[in-house]
Design an enzyme around this catalytic site. Structure first.
Site, mmCIF file in Angstrom:
data_model
loop_
_atom_site.group_PDB
_atom_site.id
_atom_site.type_symbol
_atom_site.label_atom_id
_atom_site.label_comp_id
_atom_site.label_asym_id
_atom_site.label_seq_id
_atom_site.Cartn_x
_atom_site.Cartn_y
_atom_site.Cartn_z
ATOM 1 N N TYR A 149 1.036 -1.319 0.209
ATOM 2 C CA TYR A 149 -0.018 -0.108 -0.055
ATOM 3 C C TYR A 149 0.781 1.148 -0.030
ATOM 4 C CZ TYR A 149 -3.810 3.230 1.026
ATOM 5 O OH TYR A 149 -4.609 4.330 0.887
ATOM 6 N N PHE A 167 -7.714 22.208 -24.467
ATOM 7 C CA PHE A 167 -8.189 20.799 -24.615
ATOM 8 C C PHE A 167 -9.273 20.620 -23.632
ATOM 9 C CE2 PHE A 167 -7.741 16.370 -23.439
ATOM 10 C CZ PHE A 167 -8.002 15.756 -24.802
ATOM 11 N N THR A 168 -10.171 19.550 -24.044
ATOM 12 C CA THR A 168 -11.446 19.482 -23.566
ATOM 13 C C THR A 168 -11.454 19.232 -22.022
ATOM 14 O OG1 THR A 168 -11.048 17.083 -24.115
ATOM 15 C CG2 THR A 168 -12.289 18.449 -25.627
ATOM 16 N N ASP A 202 1.593 21.110 -20.176
ATOM 17 C CA ASP A 202 0.970 19.814 -20.450
ATOM 18 C C ASP A 202 2.017 18.933 -21.020
ATOM 19 O OD1 ASP A 202 -0.369 17.563 -21.284
ATOM 20 O OD2 ASP A 202 -2.216 18.959 -21.670
ATOM 21 N N LYS A 233 -0.081 8.506 -23.400
ATOM 22 C CA LYS A 233 0.388 8.756 -24.688
ATOM 23 C C LYS A 233 1.794 8.518 -24.903
ATOM 24 C CE LYS A 233 -3.707 11.139 -24.237
ATOM 25 N NZ LYS A 233 -4.537 11.059 -23.078
ATOM 26 N N ARG A 277 -13.297 15.977 -33.865
ATOM 27 C CA ARG A 277 -12.595 17.165 -33.194
ATOM 28 C C ARG A 277 -13.042 18.547 -33.735
ATOM 29 N NH1 ARG A 277 -10.353 14.950 -28.455
ATOM 30 N NH2 ARG A 277 -12.451 15.545 -28.046
ATOM 31 N N PHE A 319 -18.830 15.407 -26.204
ATOM 32 C CA PHE A 319 -18.507 14.392 -27.313
ATOM 33 C C PHE A 319 -18.580 12.966 -27.070
ATOM 34 C CE2 PHE A 319 -14.303 14.064 -25.748
ATOM 35 C CZ PHE A 319 -13.997 15.066 -24.825
#
Ligand code: F0G
Length: 464
Positions: free
Chosen positions: A78, A130-131, A221, A264, A388, A455
């Protein structure tokens, strides 16, 4: 192979395939039913009904044998898992950030940093929205302000660094509202919604100088930072002889902190993190992560996931890997161009973006040309892509009207190390067939709209 290899051989994948996952081509009839049941939204399709899945590069990467081996040495304690320390070492080594908390994925890190840095009424200037990023900024009470260069909004403009911030726009905005009202400025590398476009190191240093002058924080980001680093190496004269590792480190050194969706660049299926030089921000993040994610040494991830992530960082910066990744995307763009299909140029890092506004110019924006094109491609070949455009952009909070972005695009996103050149050829054939028959295509109407990030779950019907 090093960047300086004088032989200039063409790229090929720096791996061979050891495990395969069968995929199947269905009938047109089957696909028409499947997309209708999915409300003409590719997010609502069952993956089993998809032939080639270009929905996203997020969490869809193939891990290496070395990463899978790492999964077996997951330390599932843990607290204080050894895999956490391996990952922490690599975040320090490759991103140059001394403090770090893991999160289960990128938006969890976005939530935490937005809550820490934003006071309601603040503004957050950045290189395009960005969303999920913008939603977390808004939910913390801020207004996002787009300060990307104008070229980024023009699909045909060939500017090599369409992810750059317009310094004048940034300065003017800071002067207008005052530095105290700016929670932070952020840059994404590469810029997803602009077509996977990079910023240049030159622009980053200039933005850093503006932020320093005004005493404003600058955050990163870094979800696709490595892909941005590759473009800097390719396109910026001074960086041609630097390694991806060196460029990444230099980029990160300009920021106070970074948030990352590890799904990514980092070649894993799940994970994210927040990392910073600022001890006070780190302390707050450590406090928040235990509320929302889990203890600060696992952040919602299993020990084995932390290990795969630590090893993914080591692989993502390898030149042969990143070159093959970006060049595969470029191959798709080059093949599509042979049919004169309108695309976002230059080709981006993670995806090729079809200019749906141009391709389906007879369909008005309130009948969702990009959403329509996604459905048509799926029905033709079982290739799944993503909208998009206006659906992703959502509604204006004040007027309740659709936001109509300049870019109305279909994203064909490439998972890393997953598909072959032959898969791309099949995809290109399908898009070319749709393009040839585009005049007969009719639009969609929205029949269900969720409150947030519509979306993902909105439903549509065909206009007949
Ligand atoms: N930042 C960028 C630039 C992203 O592209 C994403 C996710 C996130 C943050 C959020 O990370 O998904 O791990 O919570 N992009 C995915 C995509 C969803 O398909 O482009 P997440």
């Amino acid at each position: 192979m090093s960047k300086k290899n004088p032989l200039k051989r063409s790229w090929a994948e720096p791996f061979k395939i050891k495990v395969v996952e069968p995929i199947r081509m269905t009938t047109r009839d089957h696909r028409e039913k499947a997309i209708k049941e999915a409300g003409y939204n590719s997010f609502l399709l069952k993956s089993e009904d998809v032939y080639i899945d270009l929905l996203t590069d997020s969490g869809t990467n193939a891990m290496s044998d070395r990463q899978w081996a790492g999964m077996m040495v997951g330390d599932e304690a843990y607290a204080g898992s050894k895999n956490f320390y391996h990952l922490e070492d690599n975040v320090k080594k490759y991103y140059g950030m001394p403090h770090f908390v893991p999160t289960h994925q990128g938006r969890a890190a976005e939530h935490i940093i937005s809550q820490i840095l934003i006071t309601p009424g603040d503004f957050v200037p950045g290189n395009m929205y960005f969303t999920t990023t913008r939603l977390h900024q808004e939910m913390a009470g801020a207004t996002f302000v787009d300060v990307i260069i104008d070229e980024a909004h023009d699909p045909q403009n060939e500017h090599p660094f369409k992810g750059n911030i317009d310094l004048q726009k940034l300065e003017d905005f800071i002067d207008k509202v005052g530095a105290k009202k700016i929670a932070y400025v952020f840059m994404a590398g590469t810029v997803n919604m602009a077509g996977g476009q990079p910023f240049s190191m030159k622009n980053l240093k200039e933005v850093q100088a503006v932020c320093e002058k005004h005493g404003v924080r600058l955050w990163f980001d870094a979800t696709r930072a490595c892909e941005n680093a590759f473009f800097i190496q390719e396109k910026e004269e001074r960086y041609q002889d630097k390694t991806i590792t060196e460029i990444l480190k230099e980029m990160c050194s300009c920021f106070e902190g970074i948030w990352v969706s590890a799904k990514k660049d980092l070649l894993v299926n799940i994970g994210g993190f927040l990392a910073t030089k600022d001890e006070k921000v780190y302390e707050k993040a450590r406090n928040m992560v235990v509320v929302y994610e889990g203890l600060h040494t696992y952040g919602g991830l299993a020990g084995r996931d932390l290990e795969a992530l630590a090893r993914g960082i080591e692989e993502m910066v390898e030149y042969d890997h990143i070159r093959a990744r970006i060049k595969q995307v470029e191959y798709c763009g080059v093949e599509l161009e042979k049919y004169d299909i309108p695309l976002v140029k230059p080709f981006g890092g993670h995806a090729i973006f079809l200019d749906a506004k141009k391709i389906l110019e007879h369909i008005p924006m309130n009948e969702f040309p990009a959403q329509t094109l996604v459905a048509e491609i799926y029905m033709d070949s079982g290739v799944r892509t993503m909208e998009r455009g206006v659906v992703s952009a959502g509604r204006d909070a004040e007027t309740g009207e659709h936001k109509y972005p300049e870019l109305e695009l279909v994203r064909m996103t490439f998972p890393r190390r997953v598909y072959t050149q032959a898969h791309i050829d099949v995809t290109v054939e399908s898009v070319a067939a749709i393009f040839a028959d585009r005049k007969s295509i009719k639009g969609l109407k929205m029949v269900y709209e969720p409150e947030y990030l519509r979306f993902f779950q909105a439903r549509f019907e065909r206009i007949v």
